[in-house]
Design an enzyme around this catalytic site. Structure first.
Site, PDB file in Angstrom:
ATOM      1  CB  THR A 280      -0.917  -0.002   1.239  1.00 32.40           C
ATOM      2  OG1 THR A 280      -1.723  -1.174   1.200  1.00 32.40           O
ATOM      3  CG2 THR A 280      -1.798   1.224   1.270  1.00 32.40           C
TER       4      THR A 280
ATOM      5  CE  LYS B  75       2.069   0.293   5.742  1.00 32.52           C
ATOM      6  NZ  LYS B  75       1.404   0.358   4.410  1.00 32.52           N
TER       7      LYS B  75
ATOM      8  CE  LYS C 217      -4.974  -2.378   0.616  1.00 30.89           C
ATOM      9  NZ  LYS C 217      -3.676  -3.007   0.793  1.00 30.89           N
TER      10      LYS C 217
END
Lengths: 300, 300
Positions: free
Chosen positions: A98, A242, A174
């Protein structure tokens, strides 16, 4: 007789290992690489090839990068011992971490400078589906990148969403998915503990809410971990600072306020500060329980 | 031959009207009451009884209260022309509004003082399911209250969750459901508009996310309204400041912080300030679009 497809999988964590096994099962020659050398041995035990990725780089058809983030992706592709300059023209990098959409676009350009295709291909589905070859892949790239990656996609994915003909759109989708998934886990935690303050047992919470308009995929997947008091890290809490950070950075760049994502991020940051980073992300429930003095199942 | 069940439905908005029709279909004598008298005429056209609720109060088996909130519930039950003092002993009040759990408990006590049963029975499912007799009802009350309410539950509900033997637990579970549903609609809006800033078309957003871990019941139900540009109020934006207010009040009383609910509430308040209160709650997406200068489908 055609030679077998040669695939390297770089990053043999639970996702990468599962994807590598799915490629082995498809009859490909699969080379693994990981900083934890035991994982490379495990892959060989499961039918992986004996040679190192570096030794065979020039003959590879595809490199699947299944590392943690953008930094690690850049390192394995273009770092000191990066693999892209060693690949043959026409090989493809399938990038599964990602990462920010802008980063995916820059990696595509740099790969193309070496005559290498790049598929922006973040995955969804977890380690179990990775091992079964049943991931969802949110993919974007040129027609040639898709064609070169086809054997890898076939072996690892049940669903391939074709999201655009240049890199970036896969990572963008995503990020959208992670915004929702991250918020929904935190909302599950907020609602489950709120229910407890109102006398609602967590198992009853699941029984009722999973059949009502308040349900979500993440609630049905994660709330049972809380009820079982089992925080075995199928997906670690630490990924959320993150991933939600990627969302907020991209949102900010576009002038969009994302206050619900921000609120969820603050809760994940608290969880990490409490030392829960390497527990299953359902452990965010403990942030709420601690603040309200509630005892979750399996505690105390 | 037994006499037909006599039911009054007070509040003939889309939910109440649907529930009343379901009772008519079951062969009950159904009396309707609403401040909008046309709705009472409409119910008579659909087979409702001719008499007013007041005229038949002493012979009613059940009163179904399907009004907006706690204030209105208290008014119709115990206000100047309140119905509870007129009911026969053993009749039951089925209270369907979303109200604070403490309020439900106090209504139960006051009904019992009149020899009347009280079922804490908030509903979930929307007006279409109300008309089909297929609601989910989150119910709590004494064994006698459940028994007295059985004909109403049979006519109107597909699923009855029995959540406790005193009032309060039904409203508590409804509050939990509303916390999640309200947050999920707002998160859908945040994610859909975030996707737009990243070049993701809203229809593609639905196609992909509804098959990924980021999906929710509310996303799948409401995001299509945004794609269609259709804000016909199946469920109005204005209910969320009320319902999330109930959640936050109860959470505060228990010392639980609910920052994600708070963030969602702020977005709904902005929507109401923008004049979107009586549009479908998917209109919260306009708050995000406005702030980021995005044009939603059907706009401009």
């Amino acid at each position: 007789m055609t030679r077998p497809v040669k695939v390297a999988v770089v990053g043999l964590g639970s996702m990468g290992f599962g994807m590598a096994r799915s490629c082995v099962r498809q009859g490909y020659q699969v080379f693994g690489s990981d900083i934890v050398t035991e994982r490379m041995d495990s892959l060989r035990n499961e039918g992986g090839a004996a040679e190192t990725v570096d030794a065979v780089a020039a003959s590879l058809d595809a490199v699947v990068a299944v590392v943690l983030n953008a930094d690690q992706t850049e390192t394995i592709l273009f770092g000191e011992t990066g693999i892209v300059p060693k690949l043959k023209p026409g090989a493809v990098v399938v990038a599964c971490a990602t990462v920010p959409p802008d980063f995916a676009r820059s990696m595509e350009t740099r790969c193309q400078d070496h005559g290498v295709h790049y598929l922006d291909a973040p995955v969804s589905g977890g380690s179990v589906k990775a091992g079964e070859g049943k991931l969802s892949i949110m993919a974007a790239g040129t027609h040639e990148a898709f064609a070169a990656a086809q054997p890898v996609l076939e072996a690892t994915a049940e669903t391939v969403f074709k999201l655009g003909d240049t890199a970036g759109s896969g990572s963008a989708m995503k990020a959208v998915n992670q915004l929702l998934a991250g918020v929904h886990i935190a909302a599950m935690a907020e609602a489950l503990t709120f229910g407890m303050t109102q006398g609602i047992d967590p198992q009853k919470f699941i029984n009722v809410i999973s059949r009502c308009a308040g349900t979500s995929w993440m609630l049905e997947n994660r709330a049972p971990h809380v009820v079982a008091g089992d925080y075995t890290p199928h997906s670690q809490t630490v990924i959320w600072p993150k991933d939600l950070g990627i969302v907020l950075e991209a949102a900010k760049g576009s002038g969009l306020e994302a206050p619900i994502t921000e609120a969820a991020l603050r809760q994940y940051n608290k969880a990490v500060e409490m030392g829960l980073g390497h527990e299953d992300d359902a452990a965010i429930t403990k942030v709420y329980a601690r603040s309200a003095g509630l005892q979750l199942p399996g505690e105390g």
